[in-house]
Structures are given as structure tokens and as C-alpha cells.
Scaffold this motif. Structure first.
Motif, PDB file in Angstrom:
ATOM      1  N   ILE A  73      -7.564 -15.431 -16.504  1.00  0.00           N
ATOM      2  CA  ILE A  73      -6.655 -13.962 -17.485  1.00  0.00           C
ATOM      3  C   ILE A  73      -7.578 -12.692 -16.710  1.00  0.00           C
ATOM      4  N   PRO A  74      -7.046 -11.630 -16.203  1.00  0.00           N
ATOM      5  CA  PRO A  74      -7.598 -10.989 -15.562  1.00  0.00           C
ATOM      6  C   PRO A  74      -7.979  -9.871 -16.617  1.00  0.00           C
ATOM      7  N   CYS A  75      -8.642  -9.245 -16.708  1.00  0.00           N
ATOM      8  CA  CYS A  75      -8.606  -7.860 -17.341  1.00  0.00           C
ATOM      9  C   CYS A  75      -7.446  -6.719 -16.638  1.00  0.00           C
ATOM     10  N   ASN A  76      -7.894  -5.201 -17.245  1.00  0.00           N
ATOM     11  CA  ASN A  76      -6.384  -4.307 -16.660  1.00  0.00           C
ATOM     12  C   ASN A  76      -6.092  -3.809 -15.530  1.00  0.00           C
ATOM     13  N   ILE A  77      -5.573  -4.722 -14.935  1.00  0.00           N
ATOM     14  CA  ILE A  77      -5.402  -4.000 -13.510  1.00  0.00           C
ATOM     15  C   ILE A  77      -4.799  -2.916 -13.071  1.00  0.00           C
ATOM     16  N   TYR A  78      -4.842  -2.204 -11.966  1.00  0.00           N
ATOM     17  CA  TYR A  78      -3.866  -1.434 -11.187  1.00  0.00           C
ATOM     18  C   TYR A  78      -4.074  -0.700  -9.877  1.00  0.00           C
ATOM     19  N   GLY A  79      -3.219   0.087  -9.452  1.00  0.00           N
ATOM     20  CA  GLY A  79      -3.338  -0.203  -7.477  1.00  0.00           C
ATOM     21  C   GLY A  79      -1.959   0.265  -7.540  1.00  0.00           C
ATOM     22  N   ARG A  80      -1.665   0.114  -5.809  1.00  0.00           N
ATOM     23  CA  ARG A  80      -0.547   0.126  -5.321  1.00  0.00           C
ATOM     24  C   ARG A  80       0.582  -0.686  -5.957  1.00  0.00           C
ATOM     25  N   TYR A  81       1.471  -0.377  -5.455  1.00  0.00           N
ATOM     26  CA  TYR A  81       2.415  -0.748  -6.378  1.00  0.00           C
ATOM     27  C   TYR A  81       2.859  -0.631  -7.594  1.00  0.00           C
ATOM     28  N   PRO A 103       8.128   5.965 -19.731  1.00  0.00           N
ATOM     29  CA  PRO A 103       7.003   4.874 -20.885  1.00  0.00           C
ATOM     30  C   PRO A 103       6.442   3.764 -20.752  1.00  0.00           C
ATOM     31  N   LYS A 104       6.614   3.616 -19.140  1.00  0.00           N
ATOM     32  CA  LYS A 104       6.464   1.994 -18.936  1.00  0.00           C
ATOM     33  C   LYS A 104       4.810   1.917 -17.998  1.00  0.00           C
ATOM     34  N   SER A 105       4.410   3.248 -18.189  1.00  0.00           N
ATOM     35  CA  SER A 105       2.832   2.937 -16.589  1.00  0.00           C
ATOM     36  C   SER A 105       2.057   2.830 -17.898  1.00  0.00           C
ATOM     37  N   HIS A 106       0.581   2.270 -17.361  1.00  0.00           N
ATOM     38  CA  HIS A 106      -0.441   1.532 -18.273  1.00  0.00           C
ATOM     39  C   HIS A 106      -1.465   3.090 -17.984  1.00  0.00           C
ATOM     40  N   LEU A 107      -2.958   2.477 -18.679  1.00  0.00           N
ATOM     41  CA  LEU A 107      -3.683   3.871 -18.416  1.00  0.00           C
ATOM     42  C   LEU A 107      -3.935   4.724 -17.117  1.00  0.00           C
ATOM     43  N   ILE A 108      -4.464   3.812 -16.029  1.00  0.00           N
ATOM     44  CA  ILE A 108      -4.801   4.612 -14.718  1.00  0.00           C
ATOM     45  C   ILE A 108      -3.464   5.752 -13.793  1.00  0.00           C
ATOM     46  N   PRO A 109      -2.444   4.148 -14.193  1.00  0.00           N
ATOM     47  CA  PRO A 109      -1.309   5.188 -13.261  1.00  0.00           C
ATOM     48  C   PRO A 109      -0.889   6.937 -14.171  1.00  0.00           C
ATOM     49  N   ASP A 122     -13.707   4.386  -5.785  1.00  0.00           N
ATOM     50  CA  ASP A 122     -12.466   3.891  -4.677  1.00  0.00           C
ATOM     51  C   ASP A 122     -11.018   3.507  -4.555  1.00  0.00           C
ATOM     52  N   GLY A 123     -11.144   2.253  -5.702  1.00  0.00           N
ATOM     53  CA  GLY A 123      -9.763   2.082  -6.587  1.00  0.00           C
ATOM     54  C   GLY A 123      -8.801   3.230  -6.763  1.00  0.00           C
ATOM     55  N   ILE A 124      -9.257   4.393  -7.918  1.00  0.00           N
ATOM     56  CA  ILE A 124      -8.495   5.492  -8.104  1.00  0.00           C
ATOM     57  C   ILE A 124      -8.020   6.528  -6.764  1.00  0.00           C
ATOM     58  N   LYS A 125      -8.793   6.934  -5.748  1.00  0.00           N
ATOM     59  CA  LYS A 125      -8.483   7.215  -4.571  1.00  0.00           C
ATOM     60  C   LYS A 125      -7.708   6.991  -4.227  1.00  0.00           C
ATOM     61  N   LEU A 126      -7.742   5.124  -3.274  1.00  0.00           N
ATOM     62  CA  LEU A 126      -6.491   4.425  -3.022  1.00  0.00           C
ATOM     63  C   LEU A 126      -4.981   4.558  -4.157  1.00  0.00           C
ATOM     64  N   THR A 127      -5.430   4.307  -4.884  1.00  0.00           N
ATOM     65  CA  THR A 127      -3.689   3.980  -5.951  1.00  0.00           C
ATOM     66  C   THR A 127      -3.319   6.261  -6.278  1.00  0.00           C
ATOM     67  N   TYR A 128      -4.174   7.294  -5.785  1.00  0.00           N
ATOM     68  CA  TYR A 128      -3.485   8.442  -5.980  1.00  0.00           C
ATOM     69  C   TYR A 128      -2.936   8.454  -4.150  1.00  0.00           C
ATOM     70  N   GLU A 129      -3.396   8.042  -3.543  1.00  0.00           N
ATOM     71  CA  GLU A 129      -2.744   7.928  -2.058  1.00  0.00           C
ATOM     72  C   GLU A 129      -1.541   7.279  -1.670  1.00  0.00           C
TER      73      GLU A 129
END
Length: 306
Positions: free
Chosen positions: A158-166, A172-178, A291-298
Motif C-alpha cells: 500500500i503506497p502513500c500518494n505517488i507523483y512523478g514522471r508520466y 480533472p484527472k490530476s492528483h495534487l502535485i501534478p 528533487d522529486g518536484i523539480k524532476l516532475t516539473y522538468e
């Protein structure tokens, strides 16, 4: 080892495939056009033909608060169909290892303490994503019941919330960070100085960079015998929604103001999973929030500029 991965085009699946070259396993990741997981006969035939050593189930209909509120029937029924088909087909064909990926939505609402694995079905679910949560609980329980037979090891992480590449960035499909990245980027591009935050921004969430989860899943596969039957995967820390906006604003270059809309739903006030089992098992994530948000924004920039 031959791995059948469902949901290979989704957030988790795409990150698994991206780092798969670092591992020696053979991965089969059929697209929706190749395998309709809502059709049991198709699932049964595909598994019979490919004969995997293990199934990693990462498929499902996913979305943020808006999407869940708008389509609760679809989130419940489609995820139940997908889950039961892949689990029951695997069981009927004698696949004895199955790694099911759950969701922290499975836990009761209103808990301020870290969510431990024994809290599933110990309280009322968060209404804004109840349908999705019920489907995920069903899959976890089905794996648990099958594993009463010692010949089968059907386990759930059971992962916590996930964000990142892809990730999906468009509402309205996006989760919080994206969603935050999209809103702030658009504000910077258009010169808007005020960005709305739903609620007071004090609700806390735990978000892990998706590459970390992908690495953990390969660790689970490689050390499957020692993996607990049910285990949370998390960061061991959480942050307020306001903090996620602030970090993203600094990275993207937004110098305006945030305005809180307290009439809008925010979901659970806190949702942090306990990582005691994970730490005892011997795994920790590598990527910091910045680092994660920076890579996701890139990555987001590459999707709009590529």
C-alpha cells in the motif's frame, strides 16, 4: 523471471518500465488494446499463453478528488472488475506469486495517527473516493483469502500518494502535485498573481516520487519470500498542502499569492501511512520532495515543449 505487469501505461507502470533495464527480469506489459482487463476470458487466455512467474497488478481507473466525485460508479465497478479478473485468472491458472498494489485510500478517514496495516475496515472511508477505496479493499482481501492456501503467496503493498514522471497533469484527472505544477506553471505563463487552494491548505499528505516506488517494487520481486503479506510503502513524513504549493512555487518561479477557498472539499485532514514494517523489512526511498518536484516539473515541460 517473467513478470506480467498490468497498467504498464499508467504512472506506476511507466516508471517500472523506465527502470526495468537495470534489472534482469523479462517484463510483459500489454496495452489496453492487447488485453482488456474488464473481460475475464481475455485475461484468462493472456495469462495462459504468457505463463508468468509473477503478476504485478498496477492497473486501475485513477483520478483526483474531482474525478472520483464525478464518477463514483465507474471508479467502483471498473476497479472491481479489473482487480477480480486478474487475481482470479492468475489463481485459476496456478500462478503462485501475485503482487497487488493497493492505495492509502483504503484506510479509514479522520485518523491523525500513522495508518497501520491492521486499520483496513476499521472505520468509515473518506466519501470523496469511497468507490475506488472499496474496490482496492476487495482486491486486498481477495489476495489475503487466496493466500490461506500455502501454495499461493498473493501479497499487497500500500503506497502513500505517488507523483512523478508520466503523471497526468490536466484537470480533472490530476492528483495534487501534478495539479499544483499545472496551475502554477499556467499562472506564471499568463502573469496571474493569485492561485486558489481548496480548503485552508493545512491538510497533510504524504507523496512519494514514483521512481522510488518502482525501485521498491523490484525490491519486492527480488526479495519476495521475505516480503510481508501486507505492507505500507511511504516516506515516513508528510507535509501540508500549503507546503507543496510553496515548494512548487519556488521551483517554477511563482512570486504571487495563494488564496484559500474553504468552501471546496479537501478530503482527509491527514493521510500518512505507518512505515514500521517497511523499515523493518529494510527499504527506504531515495528522492527528497524538492528533487522529486523539480524532476516532475522538468518532465511536464518536456511534454508541452516536445
Amino acid at each position: 523471471m517473467r513478470i506480467l505487469l498490468t497498467g504498464g501505461s499508467g504512472l506506476v507502470g511507466s516508471n517500472i518500465l523506465e527502470i526495468s533495464g537495470n534489472h534482469s527480469h523479462e517484463i510483459l506489459a500489454p496495452r489496453r488494446t492487447d488485453l482488456d482487463l474488464t473481460q475475464y476470458s481475455s485475461v484468462l487466455k493472456y495469462i495462459s499463453d504468457c505463463k508468468p512467474d509473477i503478476v504485478v497488478h498496477a492497473a486501475g481507473r485513477v483520478g483526483g478528488i474531482q474525478a472520483n466525485i464525478a464518477s463514483p460508479v465507474d471508479f467502483l465497478v471498473q476497479n472491481i472488475d479489473i482487480g477480480k479478473n486478474i487475481i482470479l485468472a492468475s489463481h485459476s491458472l496456478g500462478i503462485n506469486r501475485f503482487l497487488n498494489i493497493g492505495s492509502s485510500c483504503m484506510y479509514p478517514k479522520g485518523r491523525q495517527d500513522p495508518l497501520t496495516e491492521d486499520m483496513i475496515l476499521a472505520g468509515e472511508l473518506e466519501p470523496t473516493n469511497e468507490g475506488y477505496a472499496l474496490a482496492k479493499i476487495m482486491c486486498q482481501r481477495l489476495c489475503q483469502y487466496i493466500s490461506r492456501d500455502p501454495n499461493y503467496q498473493y501479497k499487497t503493498i500500500i503506497p502513500c500518494n505517488i507523483y512523478g514522471r508520466y503523471d497526468s497533469f490536466l484537470p480533472p484527472k490530476s492528483h495534487l502535485i501534478p495539479a499544483i505544477i499545472y496551475k502554477i506553471h499556467k499562472a506564471v505563463q499568463s502573469g496571474v498573481q493569485n492561485i486558489e487552494i481548496w480548503g485552508d491548505g493545512l491538510a497533510k499528505r504524504e507523496f512519494m516520487y514514483a521512481t522510488d516506488l518502482a525501485n521498491c517494487i523490484f525490491e519486492c520481486i527480488d526479495r519476495y519470500d521475505s516480503l510481508p503479506p501486507l505492507m505500507n510503502i511511504g516516506l515516513s513524513e508528510d507535509f501540508t498542502i500549503n507546503h507543496y504549493y510553496e515548494v512548487a512555487a519556488e521551483i517554477i518561479g511563482f512570486d504571487g499569492f495563494f488564496v484559500h477557498n474553504t468552501d471546496m472539499p479537501v478530503g482527509m485532514r491527514r493521510k500518512k501511512v505507518s512505515t514500521n514494517k517497511q523499515i523493518a523489512w529494510g527499504w527506504r526511498p531515495m528522492f527528497s520532495l524538492n528533487d522529486g518536484i523539480k524532476l516532475t516539473y522538468e518532465y511536464f515541460l518536456s511534454t508541452i515543449n516536445g
